[in-house]
Design a protein around this motif. Structure first.
Motif, PDB file in Angstrom:
ATOM      1  N   HIS A   1      -3.998   8.772 -33.977  1.00  0.00           N
ATOM      2  CA  HIS A   1      -2.882   9.068 -33.291  1.00  0.00           C
ATOM      3  C   HIS A   1      -2.410  10.360 -32.802  1.00  0.00           C
ATOM      4  CE1 HIS A   1      -1.866   5.153 -34.852  1.00  0.00           C
ATOM      5  NE2 HIS A   1      -1.742   5.473 -36.029  1.00  0.00           N
ATOM      6  N   PHE A   2      -3.563  11.384 -32.882  1.00  0.00           N
ATOM      7  CA  PHE A   2      -3.455  12.739 -32.494  1.00  0.00           C
ATOM      8  C   PHE A   2      -3.208  12.868 -31.123  1.00  0.00           C
ATOM      9  CE2 PHE A   2      -3.837  17.311 -32.200  1.00  0.00           C
ATOM     10  CZ  PHE A   2      -2.960  17.648 -33.654  1.00  0.00           C
ATOM     11  N   PRO A   3      -2.125  13.540 -30.709  1.00  0.00           N
ATOM     12  CA  PRO A   3      -1.971  13.755 -29.305  1.00  0.00           C
ATOM     13  C   PRO A   3      -2.992  14.621 -28.508  1.00  0.00           C
ATOM     14  CG  PRO A   3      -0.455  15.131 -30.524  1.00  0.00           C
ATOM     15  CD  PRO A   3      -1.157  14.172 -31.303  1.00  0.00           C
ATOM     16  N   GLY A   4      -3.358  14.219 -27.457  1.00  0.00           N
ATOM     17  CA  GLY A   4      -4.202  15.278 -26.620  1.00  0.00           C
ATOM     18  C   GLY A   4      -5.756  14.888 -26.769  1.00  0.00           C
ATOM     19  N   ILE A   5      -5.864  13.797 -27.511  1.00  0.00           N
ATOM     20  CA  ILE A   5      -7.482  13.495 -27.712  1.00  0.00           C
ATOM     21  C   ILE A   5      -7.670  12.365 -27.512  1.00  0.00           C
ATOM     22  CG2 ILE A   5      -7.526  15.468 -29.537  1.00  0.00           C
ATOM     23  CD1 ILE A   5      -7.944  13.425 -31.491  1.00  0.00           C
ATOM     24  N   GLN A   6      -8.897  11.755 -27.440  1.00  0.00           N
ATOM     25  CA  GLN A   6      -9.099  10.459 -27.465  1.00  0.00           C
ATOM     26  C   GLN A   6     -10.383  10.134 -28.515  1.00  0.00           C
ATOM     27  OE1 GLN A   6     -11.274   8.884 -23.862  1.00  0.00           O
ATOM     28  NE2 GLN A   6     -11.977  10.885 -23.518  1.00  0.00           N
ATOM     29  N   PHE A   7      -9.851   9.118 -29.362  1.00  0.00           N
ATOM     30  CA  PHE A   7     -10.786   8.679 -30.410  1.00  0.00           C
ATOM     31  C   PHE A   7     -11.862   7.984 -30.101  1.00  0.00           C
ATOM     32  CE2 PHE A   7     -11.609   5.233 -33.824  1.00  0.00           C
ATOM     33  CZ  PHE A   7     -12.153   6.037 -34.858  1.00  0.00           C
ATOM     34  N   ILE A   8     -13.027   8.144 -30.139  1.00  0.00           N
ATOM     35  CA  ILE A   8     -14.330   7.680 -29.837  1.00  0.00           C
ATOM     36  C   ILE A   8     -14.827   6.318 -30.773  1.00  0.00           C
ATOM     37  CG2 ILE A   8     -16.718   7.758 -29.207  1.00  0.00           C
ATOM     38  CD1 ILE A   8     -14.510   9.190 -27.392  1.00  0.00           C
ATOM     39  N   GLY A   9     -14.636   6.527 -32.077  1.00  0.00           N
ATOM     40  CA  GLY A   9     -14.875   5.472 -33.032  1.00  0.00           C
ATOM     41  C   GLY A   9     -15.563   6.166 -34.208  1.00  0.00           C
ATOM     42  N   PRO A  10     -16.091   5.133 -35.218  1.00  0.00           N
ATOM     43  CA  PRO A  10     -16.370   5.788 -36.500  1.00  0.00           C
ATOM     44  C   PRO A  10     -17.901   6.193 -36.213  1.00  0.00           C
ATOM     45  CG  PRO A  10     -16.410   3.380 -36.509  1.00  0.00           C
ATOM     46  CD  PRO A  10     -15.839   3.852 -35.450  1.00  0.00           C
ATOM     47  N   LEU A  11     -18.446   6.913 -37.099  1.00  0.00           N
ATOM     48  CA  LEU A  11     -19.702   7.232 -37.110  1.00  0.00           C
ATOM     49  C   LEU A  11     -20.753   5.899 -37.239  1.00  0.00           C
ATOM     50  CD1 LEU A  11     -20.020  10.270 -39.742  1.00  0.00           C
ATOM     51  CD2 LEU A  11     -20.339  10.315 -37.417  1.00  0.00           C
ATOM     52  N   PRO A  12     -21.739   5.908 -36.578  1.00  0.00           N
ATOM     53  CA  PRO A  12     -22.925   4.868 -36.829  1.00  0.00           C
ATOM     54  C   PRO A  12     -22.813   4.490 -38.292  1.00  0.00           C
ATOM     55  CG  PRO A  12     -23.787   6.573 -35.685  1.00  0.00           C
ATOM     56  CD  PRO A  12     -22.700   7.275 -36.178  1.00  0.00           C
ATOM     57  N   ALA A  13     -22.970   3.156 -38.440  1.00  0.00           N
ATOM     58  CA  ALA A  13     -22.993   2.367 -39.889  1.00  0.00           C
ATOM     59  C   ALA A  13     -23.980   3.207 -40.723  1.00  0.00           C
ATOM     60  CB  ALA A  13     -23.085   1.000 -39.945  1.00  0.00           C
ATOM     61  N   ALA A  14     -25.359   3.755 -39.960  1.00  0.00           N
ATOM     62  CA  ALA A  14     -26.407   4.212 -40.867  1.00  0.00           C
ATOM     63  C   ALA A  14     -25.883   5.703 -41.435  1.00  0.00           C
ATOM     64  CB  ALA A  14     -27.605   4.039 -39.929  1.00  0.00           C
ATOM     65  N   VAL A  15     -24.962   5.978 -40.806  1.00  0.00           N
ATOM     66  CA  VAL A  15     -24.886   7.518 -41.581  1.00  0.00           C
ATOM     67  C   VAL A  15     -23.350   7.636 -41.696  1.00  0.00           C
ATOM     68  CG1 VAL A  15     -26.510   8.608 -40.356  1.00  0.00           C
ATOM     69  CG2 VAL A  15     -24.533   8.579 -39.031  1.00  0.00           C
ATOM     70  N   GLN A  16     -22.530   6.521 -42.085  1.00  0.00           N
ATOM     71  CA  GLN A  16     -21.294   6.489 -42.589  1.00  0.00           C
ATOM     72  C   GLN A  16     -20.945   6.780 -43.631  1.00  0.00           C
ATOM     73  OE1 GLN A  16     -17.914   7.065 -41.902  1.00  0.00           O
ATOM     74  NE2 GLN A  16     -17.992   5.647 -40.148  1.00  0.00           N
ATOM     75  N   GLN A  17     -19.782   7.449 -44.128  1.00  0.00           N
ATOM     76  CA  GLN A  17     -19.195   7.877 -45.479  1.00  0.00           C
ATOM     77  C   GLN A  17     -17.835   7.422 -45.642  1.00  0.00           C
ATOM     78  OE1 GLN A  17     -20.702   9.282 -48.150  1.00  0.00           O
ATOM     79  NE2 GLN A  17     -18.976  10.297 -49.110  1.00  0.00           N
ATOM     80  N   THR A  18     -17.546   6.480 -46.486  1.00  0.00           N
ATOM     81  CA  THR A  18     -16.315   6.109 -46.837  1.00  0.00           C
ATOM     82  C   THR A  18     -15.734   6.952 -47.976  1.00  0.00           C
ATOM     83  OG1 THR A  18     -16.872   3.617 -46.462  1.00  0.00           O
ATOM     84  CG2 THR A  18     -14.831   4.032 -47.753  1.00  0.00           C
ATOM     85  N   THR A  19     -14.593   7.457 -47.645  1.00  0.00           N
ATOM     86  CA  THR A  19     -13.770   8.238 -48.794  1.00  0.00           C
ATOM     87  C   THR A  19     -12.745   7.397 -49.138  1.00  0.00           C
ATOM     88  OG1 THR A  19     -14.018  10.244 -47.567  1.00  0.00           O
ATOM     89  CG2 THR A  19     -12.216  10.227 -48.815  1.00  0.00           C
ATOM     90  N   VAL A  20     -12.412   7.415 -50.614  1.00  0.00           N
ATOM     91  CA  VAL A  20     -11.499   6.774 -51.146  1.00  0.00           C
ATOM     92  C   VAL A  20     -10.396   7.720 -51.427  1.00  0.00           C
ATOM     93  CG1 VAL A  20     -10.651   5.200 -53.234  1.00  0.00           C
ATOM     94  CG2 VAL A  20     -12.758   4.600 -52.219  1.00  0.00           C
ATOM     95  N   PHE A  21      -9.102   7.499 -51.067  1.00  0.00           N
ATOM     96  CA  PHE A  21      -8.010   8.395 -51.426  1.00  0.00           C
ATOM     97  C   PHE A  21      -7.239   7.729 -52.541  1.00  0.00           C
ATOM     98  CE2 PHE A  21      -8.690   9.585 -46.974  1.00  0.00           C
ATOM     99  CZ  PHE A  21      -8.797  10.985 -47.218  1.00  0.00           C
ATOM    100  N   ALA A  22      -7.236   8.691 -53.528  1.00  0.00           N
ATOM    101  CA  ALA A  22      -6.551   8.083 -54.724  1.00  0.00           C
ATOM    102  C   ALA A  22      -5.402   8.909 -55.171  1.00  0.00           C
ATOM    103  CB  ALA A  22      -7.484   7.807 -55.837  1.00  0.00           C
ATOM    104  N   GLY A  23      -4.585   8.367 -56.067  1.00  0.00           N
ATOM    105  CA  GLY A  23      -3.484   9.223 -56.736  1.00  0.00           C
ATOM    106  C   GLY A  23      -3.617   9.218 -58.295  1.00  0.00           C
ATOM    107  N   GLY A  24      -3.088  10.294 -59.101  1.00  0.00           N
ATOM    108  CA  GLY A  24      -3.035  10.181 -60.319  1.00  0.00           C
ATOM    109  C   GLY A  24      -1.876  10.940 -60.446  1.00  0.00           C
ATOM    110  N   VAL A  25      -1.241  10.680 -61.872  1.00  0.00           N
ATOM    111  CA  VAL A  25      -0.013  11.532 -62.653  1.00  0.00           C
ATOM    112  C   VAL A  25      -0.477  12.783 -63.246  1.00  0.00           C
ATOM    113  CG1 VAL A  25       1.697  11.154 -64.232  1.00  0.00           C
ATOM    114  CG2 VAL A  25       0.942   9.165 -62.899  1.00  0.00           C
TER     115      VAL A  25
END
Length: 250
Positions: A187-211
């Motif tokens: 959603h960032f203005p002034g740029i164009q999103f190309i896509g995610p990294l290729p699957a072979a080198v992709q990294q998934t980040t889990v965002f988590a919350g704690g008390v």
């Protein structure tokens, strides 16, 4: 659906009076979070005050002894805070998953990132490359090293302060190509999103919350995190480049 969410939230909170919940969070889930917070506030009667900071700053503030009711950041860093006693054991709620994405300035030619080899060629050809100090930047530094390009592209790397948007570097022309969580690019203005990294080198980040171990409103904070992680919010997450915070299939 909204009525069910409201009822569920009220059942979870079960409080006689409204609470003011303080949250320290990294920007990876900000857009989806900002859409969901008003729903929680309306349903529960509680108010949420959020402070945004990059991962490095969150860790620094936690280690300095600052207290918030809830803390939201990448799961590995959250676990470190739990292991050191700063967050309550057993309070973790996985909120969202995010992939690493690629963007260039609006109107610029789209680079080829269709494969690991194509990505490598694109990196070597780029005049400047933006990466963050957060989870995506840490991962990419290791990826560049593993693919044998780090030494060659290191002089071209542009890394803004903790919590800053890579999209800003790209939009200003300070980075020809940039990498960050998909949720922070789409959603960032002034740029164009190309896509995610290729699957072979992709990294998934889990965002988590704690008390926080010193939380002033631990029950309300736990209810808030439970609300954010509800499966009913899948469509909101997808709209903002995220997925439910369940174990990653990638």
């Amino acid at each position: 659906m909204r009525g069910l969410l409201a009822a569920a939230t009220l059942a979870v909170t079960g409080m006689a009076q409204a609470a003011d919940i303080t949250v320290l969070a990294t920007p990876g889930i900000r857009e989806a979070y900002l859409q969901l917070v008003p729903q929680f506030e309306k349903a529960s009667g509680n108010k949420v005050a959020t402070t945004w900071a990059g991962t490095a700053d969150v860790m620094k503030r936690m280690k300095a002894g600052e207290v918030f009711d809830a803390v939201i950041l990448a799961a590995n860093s959250l676990e470190e805070l739990t292991d050191t006693g700063r967050l309550m054991a057993g309070s973790r709620a996985d909120l969202a998953r995010s992939l690493v994405g690629v963007a260039v300035r609006a109107g610029a030619p789209k680079p080829d990132i269709s494969s690991q080899e194509a990505l490598k060629k694109t990196l070597l050809a780029a005049k400047s490359i933006g990466i963050s100090t957060g989870p995506s930047g840490v991962y990419l530094t290791g990826l560049f090293q593993r693919t044998g390009v780090l030494d060659e592209i290191k002089p071209k790397l542009r890394t803004p302060p903790s919590g800053a948007a890579i999209g800003e570097l790209i939009a200003k022309g300070e980075a020809e190509i940039g990498f960050q969580q998909v949720s922070e690019l789409i959603h960032f203005p002034g740029i164009q999103f190309i896509g995610p990294l290729p699957a072979a080198v992709q990294q998934t980040t889990v965002f988590a919350g704690g008390v926080h171990a010193g939380a002033r409103e631990p029950d309300a904070a736990r209810a808030f995190l439970k609300f954010l992680s509800a499966p009913e919010h899948a469509a909101v997450l997808r709209k903002h480049g995220l997925d439910l915070g369940v174990p990653s299939p990638y």
